[in-house]
Motif scaffolding. Structure first.
Motif, PDB file in Angstrom:
ATOM      1  N   GLY A  56       0.814  -1.214   0.000  1.00  0.00           N
ATOM      2  CA  GLY A  56       0.000   0.000   0.000  1.00  0.00           C
ATOM      3  C   GLY A  56       0.842   1.256   0.000  1.00  0.00           C
ATOM      4  O   GLY A  56       0.556   2.220  -0.720  1.00  0.00           O
ATOM      5  N   GLN A  57       1.908   1.233   0.781  1.00  0.00           N
ATOM      6  CA  GLN A  57       2.774   2.405   0.912  1.00  0.00           C
ATOM      7  C   GLN A  57       3.540   2.707  -0.375  1.00  0.00           C
ATOM      8  O   GLN A  57       3.769   3.869  -0.703  1.00  0.00           O
ATOM      9  CB  GLN A  57       3.759   2.187   2.067  1.00  0.00           C
ATOM     10  CG  GLN A  57       4.535   3.427   2.469  1.00  0.00           C
ATOM     11  CD  GLN A  57       5.321   3.202   3.755  1.00  0.00           C
ATOM     12  OE1 GLN A  57       5.128   2.228   4.472  1.00  0.00           O
ATOM     13  NE2 GLN A  57       6.219   4.126   4.037  1.00  0.00           N
ATOM     14  N   TYR A  58       3.908   1.635  -1.109  1.00  0.00           N
ATOM     15  CA  TYR A  58       4.736   1.827  -2.300  1.00  0.00           C
ATOM     16  C   TYR A  58       4.032   1.443  -3.595  1.00  0.00           C
ATOM     17  O   TYR A  58       4.675   1.198  -4.617  1.00  0.00           O
ATOM     18  CB  TYR A  58       6.056   1.059  -2.132  1.00  0.00           C
ATOM     19  CG  TYR A  58       6.872   1.631  -1.001  1.00  0.00           C
ATOM     20  CD1 TYR A  58       7.604   2.809  -1.174  1.00  0.00           C
ATOM     21  CD2 TYR A  58       6.873   1.020   0.250  1.00  0.00           C
ATOM     22  CE1 TYR A  58       8.320   3.366  -0.122  1.00  0.00           C
ATOM     23  CE2 TYR A  58       7.592   1.577   1.313  1.00  0.00           C
ATOM     24  CZ  TYR A  58       8.310   2.745   1.116  1.00  0.00           C
ATOM     25  OH  TYR A  58       9.015   3.300   2.155  1.00  0.00           O
ATOM     26  N   LYS A  59       2.697   1.368  -3.521  1.00  0.00           N
ATOM     27  CA  LYS A  59       1.864   1.135  -4.711  1.00  0.00           C
ATOM     28  C   LYS A  59       2.261  -0.131  -5.480  1.00  0.00           C
ATOM     29  O   LYS A  59       2.437  -0.121  -6.697  1.00  0.00           O
ATOM     30  CB  LYS A  59       1.907   2.352  -5.632  1.00  0.00           C
ATOM     31  CG  LYS A  59       1.269   3.597  -5.025  1.00  0.00           C
ATOM     32  CD  LYS A  59       1.325   4.774  -5.968  1.00  0.00           C
ATOM     33  CE  LYS A  59       0.532   5.958  -5.441  1.00  0.00           C
ATOM     34  NZ  LYS A  59       0.956   6.419  -4.097  1.00  0.00           N
ATOM     35  N   GLU A  60       2.397  -1.217  -4.740  1.00  0.00           N
ATOM     36  CA  GLU A  60       2.665  -2.528  -5.331  1.00  0.00           C
ATOM     37  C   GLU A  60       1.487  -3.451  -5.059  1.00  0.00           C
ATOM     38  O   GLU A  60       0.587  -3.126  -4.279  1.00  0.00           O
ATOM     39  CB  GLU A  60       3.961  -3.118  -4.759  1.00  0.00           C
ATOM     40  CG  GLU A  60       5.221  -2.337  -5.093  1.00  0.00           C
ATOM     41  CD  GLU A  60       5.577  -2.347  -6.578  1.00  0.00           C
ATOM     42  OE1 GLU A  60       5.043  -3.199  -7.304  1.00  0.00           O
ATOM     43  OE2 GLU A  60       6.386  -1.501  -6.995  1.00  0.00           O
ATOM     44  N   ASP A  61       1.482  -4.602  -5.697  1.00  0.00           N
ATOM     45  CA  ASP A  61       0.398  -5.585  -5.579  1.00  0.00           C
ATOM     46  C   ASP A  61       0.762  -6.600  -4.502  1.00  0.00           C
ATOM     47  O   ASP A  61       1.669  -7.410  -4.682  1.00  0.00           O
ATOM     48  CB  ASP A  61       0.204  -6.277  -6.935  1.00  0.00           C
ATOM     49  CG  ASP A  61      -0.924  -7.288  -6.932  1.00  0.00           C
ATOM     50  OD1 ASP A  61      -1.435  -7.630  -5.849  1.00  0.00           O
ATOM     51  OD2 ASP A  61      -1.287  -7.762  -8.028  1.00  0.00           O
ATOM     52  N   ALA A  62       0.056  -6.559  -3.366  1.00  0.00           N
ATOM     53  CA  ALA A  62       0.364  -7.453  -2.247  1.00  0.00           C
ATOM     54  C   ALA A  62       0.157  -8.913  -2.620  1.00  0.00           C
ATOM     55  O   ALA A  62       0.899  -9.792  -2.153  1.00  0.00           O
ATOM     56  CB  ALA A  62      -0.501  -7.095  -1.030  1.00  0.00           C
ATOM     57  N   VAL A  68       4.823 -14.469  -5.487  1.00  0.00           N
ATOM     58  CA  VAL A  68       6.211 -14.556  -5.957  1.00  0.00           C
ATOM     59  C   VAL A  68       7.104 -15.226  -4.920  1.00  0.00           C
ATOM     60  O   VAL A  68       7.969 -16.043  -5.252  1.00  0.00           O
ATOM     61  CB  VAL A  68       6.751 -13.148  -6.315  1.00  0.00           C
ATOM     62  CG1 VAL A  68       8.273 -13.153  -6.436  1.00  0.00           C
ATOM     63  CG2 VAL A  68       6.125 -12.674  -7.627  1.00  0.00           C
ATOM     64  N   ILE A  69       6.897 -14.906  -3.644  1.00  0.00           N
ATOM     65  CA  ILE A  69       7.757 -15.478  -2.599  1.00  0.00           C
ATOM     66  C   ILE A  69       7.315 -16.877  -2.179  1.00  0.00           C
ATOM     67  O   ILE A  69       8.081 -17.605  -1.543  1.00  0.00           O
ATOM     68  CB  ILE A  69       7.822 -14.571  -1.353  1.00  0.00           C
ATOM     69  CG1 ILE A  69       6.442 -14.465  -0.687  1.00  0.00           C
ATOM     70  CG2 ILE A  69       8.386 -13.200  -1.714  1.00  0.00           C
ATOM     71  CD1 ILE A  69       6.443 -13.721   0.636  1.00  0.00           C
ATOM     72  N   PHE A  70       6.093 -17.269  -2.560  1.00  0.00           N
ATOM     73  CA  PHE A  70       5.521 -18.526  -2.061  1.00  0.00           C
ATOM     74  C   PHE A  70       6.389 -19.759  -2.331  1.00  0.00           C
ATOM     75  O   PHE A  70       6.597 -20.578  -1.419  1.00  0.00           O
ATOM     76  CB  PHE A  70       4.115 -18.728  -2.628  1.00  0.00           C
ATOM     77  CG  PHE A  70       3.358 -19.838  -1.959  1.00  0.00           C
ATOM     78  CD1 PHE A  70       2.733 -19.644  -0.743  1.00  0.00           C
ATOM     79  CD2 PHE A  70       3.277 -21.095  -2.553  1.00  0.00           C
ATOM     80  CE1 PHE A  70       2.041 -20.668  -0.108  1.00  0.00           C
ATOM     81  CE2 PHE A  70       2.592 -22.127  -1.933  1.00  0.00           C
ATOM     82  CZ  PHE A  70       1.967 -21.916  -0.702  1.00  0.00           C
ATOM     83  N   ALA A 181       2.846  -5.874 -20.393  1.00  0.00           N
ATOM     84  CA  ALA A 181       2.543  -7.266 -20.034  1.00  0.00           C
ATOM     85  C   ALA A 181       1.188  -7.380 -19.348  1.00  0.00           C
ATOM     86  O   ALA A 181       0.739  -6.466 -18.649  1.00  0.00           O
ATOM     87  CB  ALA A 181       3.636  -7.805 -19.107  1.00  0.00           C
ATOM     88  N   SER A 182       0.536  -8.524 -19.547  1.00  0.00           N
ATOM     89  CA  SER A 182      -0.707  -8.808 -18.830  1.00  0.00           C
ATOM     90  C   SER A 182      -0.361  -9.134 -17.377  1.00  0.00           C
ATOM     91  O   SER A 182       0.821  -9.300 -17.030  1.00  0.00           O
ATOM     92  CB  SER A 182      -1.428  -9.996 -19.470  1.00  0.00           C
ATOM     93  OG  SER A 182      -0.671 -11.194 -19.274  1.00  0.00           O
ATOM     94  N   ALA A 183      -1.381  -9.263 -16.533  1.00  0.00           N
ATOM     95  CA  ALA A 183      -1.150  -9.560 -15.111  1.00  0.00           C
ATOM     96  C   ALA A 183      -0.419 -10.885 -14.939  1.00  0.00           C
ATOM     97  O   ALA A 183       0.536 -10.990 -14.149  1.00  0.00           O
ATOM     98  CB  ALA A 183      -2.478  -9.577 -14.362  1.00  0.00           C
ATOM     99  N   ASP A 184      -0.852 -11.904 -15.690  1.00  0.00           N
ATOM    100  CA  ASP A 184      -0.216 -13.226 -15.596  1.00  0.00           C
ATOM    101  C   ASP A 184       1.217 -13.197 -16.116  1.00  0.00           C
ATOM    102  O   ASP A 184       2.118 -13.799 -15.527  1.00  0.00           O
ATOM    103  CB  ASP A 184      -1.024 -14.274 -16.378  1.00  0.00           C
ATOM    104  CG  ASP A 184      -2.278 -14.719 -15.634  1.00  0.00           C
ATOM    105  OD1 ASP A 184      -2.551 -14.157 -14.543  1.00  0.00           O
ATOM    106  OD2 ASP A 184      -2.983 -15.607 -16.136  1.00  0.00           O
TER     107      ASP A 184
END
Length: 241
Positions: A56-62, A68-70, A181-184
């Protein structure tokens, strides 16, 4: 006749590529990895508040960050991590990554990963987010104190999230391909970058998207695409409640 045969061959190749692609997405990674998947799910759920805070603070997708880290969180073993880092920190702090480069913490980040971000951001110190995250004050000297400070940061979960946010920002600066790029596609590219090295050339990262190097055990014979696993989790997280 030659043209017809050429078209037929091209069609077969396209069908084969589609078949291979569909097979990778047909895998049920939740069932495949079993308890390891569930354990990683619990661990990332605990991280969710801090992921959402920084996103939220840096306008990224949580959700993207968590997906990605999973795969790396699945690989995390608390006992093994303690033994490995305890035995390798001394080598790294004294002699550097040539002698020792190892995964640290829940997000399984290596000192070389952290250093690559720190060095890249030397050229972008004036960006507000670089200062806010504290990357403008980090030493990249090849000495004991700087290396130990880096290890201490990587042993701190919040600092690992900061490195993750910084990596996403660095990717945006370095790889313009994500603009269209698309979301995927974005998820798969970032996952591959996180796994193989975000600072590699765009073509190299793209080539890693489909490569099957990922496994969760040290002696596993079955390997999978890191990006496919991340995308599977991403789609799970985006499913309507």
């Amino acid at each position: 006749m030659y043209t017809s045969a050429k078209k037929s061959c091209s069609t077969i190749c396209m069908l084969w590529l589609l078949f291979v692609s569909s097979q990778s997405f047909a895998l049920d990674y939740r069932e495949l990895f079993g308890y390891t998947y569930i354990k990683a799910e619990r661990n990332t759920e605990k991280l969710r508040p801090i992921l959402q805070k920084y996103a939220g603070q840096y306008k990224e997708d949580a959700v993207l960050m968590e997906a990605v880290i999973f795969p790396e969180v699945m690989r995390y073993n608390k006992l093994y991590n303690a033994i490995e880092t305890g035995s390798l920190i001394s080598l790294y702090s004294r002699f550097g990554s040539v002698y020792s480069d190892f995964s640290i913490g829940l997000l399984q980040m290596k000192p070389t990963f952290a250093l690559s971000i720190e060095q890249y951001l030397l050229k972008h110190k004036d960006l507000p987010w670089v200062k806010e995250l504290g990357f403008d004050k980090l030493s990249v000297k090849a000495d004991y104190e700087s290396r130990m400070a880096r290890v201490d940061r990587l042993n701190n979960t919040e600092w690992q999230i900061k490195y993750l946010v910084a990596m996403l920002k660095c990717i945006e600066l370095k790889h313009s391909i994500l603009n269209t790029a698309s979301a995927d596609e974005k998820l798969r590219f970032i996952a591959a970058a996180y796994n193989c090295g975000w600072n590699k050339p765009t073509k190299v990262i793209n080539s890693y998207i489909s490569k099957k190097f990922y496994h969760i055990d040290h002696w596993a014979s079955d390997t999978y695409s890191f990006s496919d696993v991340a995308l599977y989790r991403y789609n799970e997280l985006n499913k309507p409640a």
